[in-house]
Scaffold this active site. Sequence first.
Site, PDB file in Angstrom:
ATOM      1  N   GLY A   1       0.883  -1.167   0.000  1.00  0.00           N
ATOM      2  CA  GLY A   1       0.000   0.000   0.000  1.00  0.00           C
ATOM      3  C   GLY A   1       0.912   1.205   0.000  1.00  0.00           C
ATOM      4  N   GLU A   2       0.784   2.013   1.015  1.00  0.00           N
ATOM      5  CA  GLU A   2       1.661   3.184   1.139  1.00  0.00           C
ATOM      6  C   GLU A   2       2.155   3.217   2.584  1.00  0.00           C
ATOM      7  OE1 GLU A   2       2.864   5.247  -1.220  1.00  0.00           O
ATOM      8  OE2 GLU A   2       4.004   5.978   0.499  1.00  0.00           O
ATOM      9  N   SER A   3       3.461   3.060   2.754  1.00  0.00           N
ATOM     10  CA  SER A   3       3.983   2.907   4.115  1.00  0.00           C
ATOM     11  C   SER A   3       3.749   4.141   4.976  1.00  0.00           C
ATOM     12  CB  SER A   3       5.467   2.548   4.074  1.00  0.00           C
ATOM     13  OG  SER A   3       6.196   3.506   3.352  1.00  0.00           O
TER      14      SER A   3
ATOM     15  N   CYS B   1       6.135  -5.406   0.222  1.00  0.00           N
ATOM     16  CA  CYS B   1       6.270  -4.056  -0.329  1.00  0.00           C
ATOM     17  C   CYS B   1       6.220  -2.997   0.789  1.00  0.00           C
ATOM     18  CB  CYS B   1       5.243  -3.814  -1.423  1.00  0.00           C
ATOM     19  SG  CYS B   1       5.743  -2.493  -2.534  1.00  0.00           S
TER      20      CYS B   1
ATOM     21  N   ARG C   1      12.907   3.401  -0.065  1.00  0.00           N
ATOM     22  CA  ARG C   1      11.556   3.439  -0.628  1.00  0.00           C
ATOM     23  C   ARG C   1      11.603   3.788  -2.113  1.00  0.00           C
ATOM     24  NH1 ARG C   1       8.512   7.724   1.580  1.00  0.00           N
ATOM     25  NH2 ARG C   1       6.760   6.676   0.595  1.00  0.00           N
TER      26      ARG C   1
ATOM     27  N   ILE D   1       5.607  -2.910  -7.454  1.00  0.00           N
ATOM     28  CA  ILE D   1       4.830  -1.678  -7.663  1.00  0.00           C
ATOM     29  C   ILE D   1       5.427  -0.575  -6.787  1.00  0.00           C
ATOM     30  CG2 ILE D   1       2.534  -0.614  -7.569  1.00  0.00           C
ATOM     31  CD1 ILE D   1       1.396  -3.547  -7.587  1.00  0.00           C
ATOM     32  N   ARG D   2       6.107   0.351  -7.400  1.00  0.00           N
ATOM     33  CA  ARG D   2       6.832   1.396  -6.645  1.00  0.00           C
ATOM     34  C   ARG D   2       7.538   0.747  -5.431  1.00  0.00           C
ATOM     35  NH1 ARG D   2       3.946   4.892  -4.280  1.00  0.00           N
ATOM     36  NH2 ARG D   2       1.996   3.778  -4.453  1.00  0.00           N
TER      37      ARG D   2
ATOM     38  N   HIS E   1       4.844  -8.304  -4.580  1.00  0.00           N
ATOM     39  CA  HIS E   1       3.485  -8.634  -4.137  1.00  0.00           C
ATOM     40  C   HIS E   1       3.075 -10.025  -4.621  1.00  0.00           C
ATOM     41  CE1 HIS E   1       1.974  -4.490  -3.074  1.00  0.00           C
ATOM     42  NE2 HIS E   1       2.989  -4.141  -3.851  1.00  0.00           N
TER      43      HIS E   1
ATOM     44  N   GLU F   1       0.695 -11.771  -3.539  1.00  0.00           N
ATOM     45  CA  GLU F   1      -0.762 -11.960  -3.387  1.00  0.00           C
ATOM     46  C   GLU F   1      -1.510 -11.609  -4.672  1.00  0.00           C
ATOM     47  OE1 GLU F   1       1.009  -9.566  -2.253  1.00  0.00           O
ATOM     48  OE2 GLU F   1      -0.049  -7.669  -2.509  1.00  0.00           O
TER      49      GLU F   1
HETATM   50  N1  GLN Z   1       6.100   3.028  -2.481  1.00  0.00           N
HETATM   51  C1  GLN Z   1       5.269   2.538  -1.429  1.00  0.00           C
HETATM   52  C2  GLN Z   1       5.762   3.025  -0.070  1.00  0.00           C
HETATM   53  O1  GLN Z   1       6.740   3.673   0.035  1.00  0.00           O
HETATM   54  C3  GLN Z   1       5.188   1.048  -1.426  1.00  0.00           C
HETATM   55  C4  GLN Z   1       4.400   0.595  -2.634  1.00  0.00           C
HETATM   56  C5  GLN Z   1       3.667  -0.700  -2.455  1.00  0.00           C
HETATM   57  O2  GLN Z   1       3.440  -1.181  -1.350  1.00  0.00           O
HETATM   58  N2  GLN Z   1       3.228  -1.248  -3.554  1.00  0.00           N
HETATM   59  O3  GLN Z   1       5.120   2.704   0.914  1.00  0.00           O
END
Ligand code: GLN
Length: 197
Positions: free
Chosen positions: A50-52, A82, A111, A140-141, A176, A178
């Site tokens: 997700g987004e940390s 991630c 990150r 993903i990023r 990921h 999942e």
């Molecule tokens: N770039 C996101 C972060 O810094 C991580 C991306 C992801 O979980 N797919 O949290």
Amino acid sequence: MTSTPTIGVLALQGDVREHLAALAAADAAAVPVRRPEELTGLAGLVIPGGESTTISKLAALFGLTEPLRAAIRAGLPVYGTCAGLIMLADKILDPRSGQETFGGIDMIVRRNAFGRQNESFEAQVEVRGVPGGPVEGVFIRAPWVESVGADVEVLAEYGGHIVAVRQGAVLATSFHPELTGDHRMHELFVSAVRAGS
Ligand code: GLN
């Protein structure tokens, strides 16, 4: 302990549903976790991507940061993917201001490490301990692991960078699993939970 361990999925943000399904496919009883009291009785926990920065904020808001740190210190098996990997790092190289982690793995993470051109991609990743050939890594990023301490086992590298690690009962991947329908990473985690319980 039963052979069907109850494994929580931290359900603050991210791809919670997919992890619940992958854990169920790996023969675990999977439950979403949002409140500190829901940590009680878990045999393991998954922290989704997700987004940390958001996960960090929401965990503080829900009063989960300290209870989770304590649970990890006490030996709760955890698997982070991630952003979940970032949350398990003892140190972030480039944190946003106020961004905190739960810790658990003696590593420094970077990150969004693969850069703008390479924001999202898939790659075959050979993971130590996972039989049957490489797994399809969905990045993903994604972060990578910049460096690890002596007690950390490197399970996979991609492009010369560490993308899967384990320290004791705590497992983390930059990618990921999942999202692919290949449940071998979740099976690896569930069997480690079973073996340790
Ligand atoms: N770039 C996101 C972060 O810094 C991580 C991306 C992801 O979980 N797919 O949290």
